[in-house]
Every structure is written in structure tokens, then in C-alpha cells.
Design an enzyme around this catalytic site. Structure first.
Site, short mmCIF file in Angstrom:
data_model
loop_
_atom_site.label_atom_id
_atom_site.label_comp_id
_atom_site.label_asym_id
_atom_site.label_seq_id
_atom_site.Cartn_x
_atom_site.Cartn_y
_atom_site.Cartn_z
N ASP A 76 0.85 -1.20 0.00
CA ASP A 76 0.00 0.00 0.00
C ASP A 76 0.88 1.25 0.00
O ASP A 76 2.05 1.21 0.40
CB ASP A 76 -0.98 -0.01 1.18
N GLU A 142 -0.03 -0.84 5.87
CA GLU A 142 1.06 -0.31 6.69
C GLU A 142 0.91 1.18 6.84
O GLU A 142 1.11 1.73 7.91
CB GLU A 142 2.42 -0.66 6.07
#
Ligand SMILES: [Zn+2]
Length: 389
Positions: A76, A142
Site C-alpha cells: 500500500d 502499513e
């Protein structure tokens, strides 16, 4: 027989998936597409929790034996921000003058491209003789709340007995040049909200009031005016930074009845979240009066002490870049704070200089060098494992 994989092609394919947290946008499928032909068994792990977005994660493992080495990272990315300010599309994956531009190139799709290319290069020609295991723990959560990502993948791994012997996180760890810095731990972080109460009154008659601001200033001086300690062997001194003081009082002749302050403490291995809470409460109590203190610990400090494991990593970095890395614990937190509960973990990735910025970019040369660092790490690690077999 494993085929050569190009880390630049892989990273470009990942960048072209606009995987802004919590969206996956096909990024994990790109990885699966590269890992399955190498012989990895892939597990897609989708986790959900009320009040948070569902997140896709990937755990892939090649081999069943030990030692078991794990690469960890996240696909991400943060949003591109002002798209018009980029010199190429943030998700176009264009290479201009030897630099691959795009959101996530540095943080941290470039390192993931390098993980896979390094594994392919390492396996080339030695597949049948390879007795160990290589795994990848890749999360899509994250940069966001970090609830349905690494924490839950680690729970799943524990339940399945998938415990690596060592783990490398590919977060960008170098300030400028590749090879400068390895992270062997991180400071802890505590956020505090302090409310001090007094008695409201007229500024002309302070004897009938009790100004809480005066006490708050003394408390903050006691807590944040100087470092909390002198630092430890691998950590800089712990320090509190005041981030906000709020009274919200527009009246010039009114002593307020209440004031709040917020501060953040980055702390080393001399402290724990609990011991710090107690220390802060004591400093406030010494000043006296009525106050409320609310603390939230977003991560404890941890250290992976230098030894055979970090030596293998430093040797690989020296061999590929010519630089001897400093073993450091500065900067913010990462998913290593969760992984360290499973196995020893260190972090090494690209240069963080353009991370999260407009025109985030990595040089093709750095991507090739990082792949060589990881390839050498695998070769050195499995030739002479830094752990009991
Ligand atoms: Zn990152």
C-alpha cells in the site's frame, strides 16, 4: 529452474497498481504472478474488523525446511497529493533519465521488486539442492491504521507454525546513499493528553481564582525541557515534544478554569510505555493540583542486538555497495515493531529522500544494487545460517 527477473519491470508493474491504502488495485496479484512460477506457495489473507476497511495481504513461502528466512513489506502507498505537480503520472511507472518515478517506488514497492528478483537470482541453478525456506510477508495496511495487516498475518503465521528464523523489512532506511544505514530497532512512541484544572476568575482579582496555565507550564517544563536520559548503547536520548497547548480563551480579563496540552515521547530501551506513564504522572503530581493524564502507547521500543544475523546483512551490503552500514535505531516506527515478537528482525531498503513526496523516485542503479544486496544476503545466510539448525 528459476528465471531471471528484472527488479525494474517488477517495480513498474507494482507502481501501475494505484494501491492507496486500503485498496490493493491488483498489486498482490502482480506479486503472485511472479512468485508462483518460482515455486512459492501463495496464501491471500483478507482480514476485516468492524470500523476499519477490509485489507488484502499475501504470505508466500518456498520450501518447507529450515532455516526459514522472511522478507517483509507493504504494497500500500500514501496518496499522490498534488497530481499536477508530478513530472510523470504518479501511477504511470515511467523511467526518465534513469529514474523510475511513481508513488511507492521508494516506500516500498522498489524493495518488494528487489525481494522477488533477488530470490529468483538466488534460486537460479540451485533449486534442487535448496533445503531452507524463503518467505514473503506482504501487507496492504502499513500506511493506514495497521490493524488488518501485519498484526493479523503474524497471528495467522503463528497459528500455522510458520515461524521464520529471521526477517528483513525492506522499508527505506538510508538517508541518501544506498548502504548507509541498517535499522536494528526502533524507539517507542507515547502520546499524552494532559488536562490541568483550576478555578475560573477575573484577571484583576487573581486571589479569588486559580490559574491552571501556570501549573501546566511547570509540568511541561519538568517533562519536556530536556532529554529524559543520556541515550543507551544503540539509542539516542528519549525526548518529549509538546505538540499543542489549548485554552481556547478569547477573553482578555478572564482566567480560564481548564487547560490541555498534548505531547509525544519517543523513547529508548531504558523505558517502557508503563514506566513512562508512571514517570510523567509523578512529574505532574509534584507540581500538584487537579489534573487528568491520558497516555496511549503506539509502540514499545525494541532492539535486535548486533550479532551473526546483522553481520550477514552488513556483509551483503558491503559486497554490493562498497559501504559499511551504520546500525541505527532512529526515525519513526514500522511493522518491524510487530514482527520482532516472532523472530529477530532488521530493516534495510532504499533511500528515503523522496518517500511520500511529489516525484517519489528511485534510480534504476539503486534498484539493481538493492537486488544484489538481497541476493548476497540470501547466499550468505543460507551458506552459513546465523542460527542453530
Ligand atoms: Zn513504508
Amino acid at each position: 529452474m528459476a528465471a531471471r527477473l528484472d527488479p525494474v519491470d517488477l517495480t513498474r508493474a507494482l507502481v501501475r497498481c494505484p494501491s492507496v491504502t486500503p485498496s490493493d488495485a491488483g498489486a498482490l496479484a502482480v506479486l503472485e504472478g511472479a512468485l508462483v512460477p518460482l515455486g512459492f506457495t501463495c496464501h491471500r489473507l483478507k482480514f476485516s474488523q468492524a470500523g476499519t476497511p477490509d485489507v488484502d495481504n499475501l504470505y508466500a513461502r518456498l520450501g518447507t525446511g529450515r532455516p526459514h528466512f522472511c522478507f517483509a513489506g507493504h504494497t500500500d502507498v500514501v496518496p499522490p497529493g498534488d497530481v499536477g505537480a508530478w513530472s510523470a503520472g504518479p501511477f504511470a511507472g515511467e523511467v526518465i533519465d534513469g529514474r523510475l518515478i511513481g508513488r511507492g517506488t521508494v516506500d516500498m514497492k522498489g524493495a518488494i521488486g528487489a525481494f522477488v528478483a533477488a530470490a529468483a537470482a538466488f534460486l537460479e541453478g540451485r533449486r534442487d539442492g535448496f533445503k531452507g525456506s524463503i518467505s514473503l510477508l506482504i501487507t496492504g495496511d502499513e500506511e493506514g491504521p495497521a490493524i488488518n495487516g501485519t498484526v493479523k498475518v503474524l497471528e495467522w503465521m503463528k497459528a500455522k507454525g510458520e515461524i521464520p528464523d529471521h526477517c528483513l523489512v525492506g522499508e527505506p532506511t538510508n538517508r541518501e546513499a544506498l548502504g548507509e544505514t541498517v535499522k536494528i530497532g526502533r524507539r517507542g512512541s507515547l502520546n499524552a493528553l494532559l488536562t490541568v484544572y483550576g478555578t475560573q476568575g477575573h484577571t484583576a482579582y487573581p486571589q479569588h481564582a486559580d490559574n491552571p496555565i501556570r501549573r501546566l507550564m511547570r509540568m511541561l517544563t519538568a517533562i519536556a525541557d530536556r532529554p529524559l536520559d543520556e541515550g543507551t548503547a544503540h539509542f539516542e536520548p528519549s525526548r518529549a515534544e509538546v505538540t499543542s497547548i489549548d485554552v481556547g480563551n478569547p477573553t482578555t480579563n478572564l482566567i480560564p478554569g481548564k487547560v490541555t496540552a498534548r505531547f509525544n515521547v519517543r523513547f529508548n530501551d531504558r523505558h517502557s510505555g508503563e514506566s513512562l506513564k508512571a514517570w510523567i504522572g509523578q512529574r505532574c503530581a509534584e507540581v500538584g493540583g487537579r489534573f487528568d493524564l491520558a497516555c496511549e502507547v503506539s509502540g514499545e521500543s525494541f532492539l535486535c542486538p548486533p550479532g551473526p544475523w546483522t553481520d550477514r546483512l552488513a556483509t551483503a551490503i558491503r559486497g554490493a555497495t562498497g559501504r559499511t552500514p551504520a546500525l541505527d535505531t532512529g526515525g519513526g516506527t514500522s511493522d518491524a515493531r510487530f514482527i520482532r515478537n516472532l523472530c529477530p528482525v532488521a530493516e534495510f531498503g532504499l533511500s528515503s529522500a523522496t518517500g511520500h513526496k511529489v516525484d517519489e523516485a528511485v534510480t534504476v542503479a539503486d534498484l539493481v544494487s538493492l537486488t544484489e544486496v538481497y541476493r548476497r544476503l540470501l547466499a550468505g545466510y543460507f551458506a552459513d545460517p546465523p542460527c542453530p539448525a
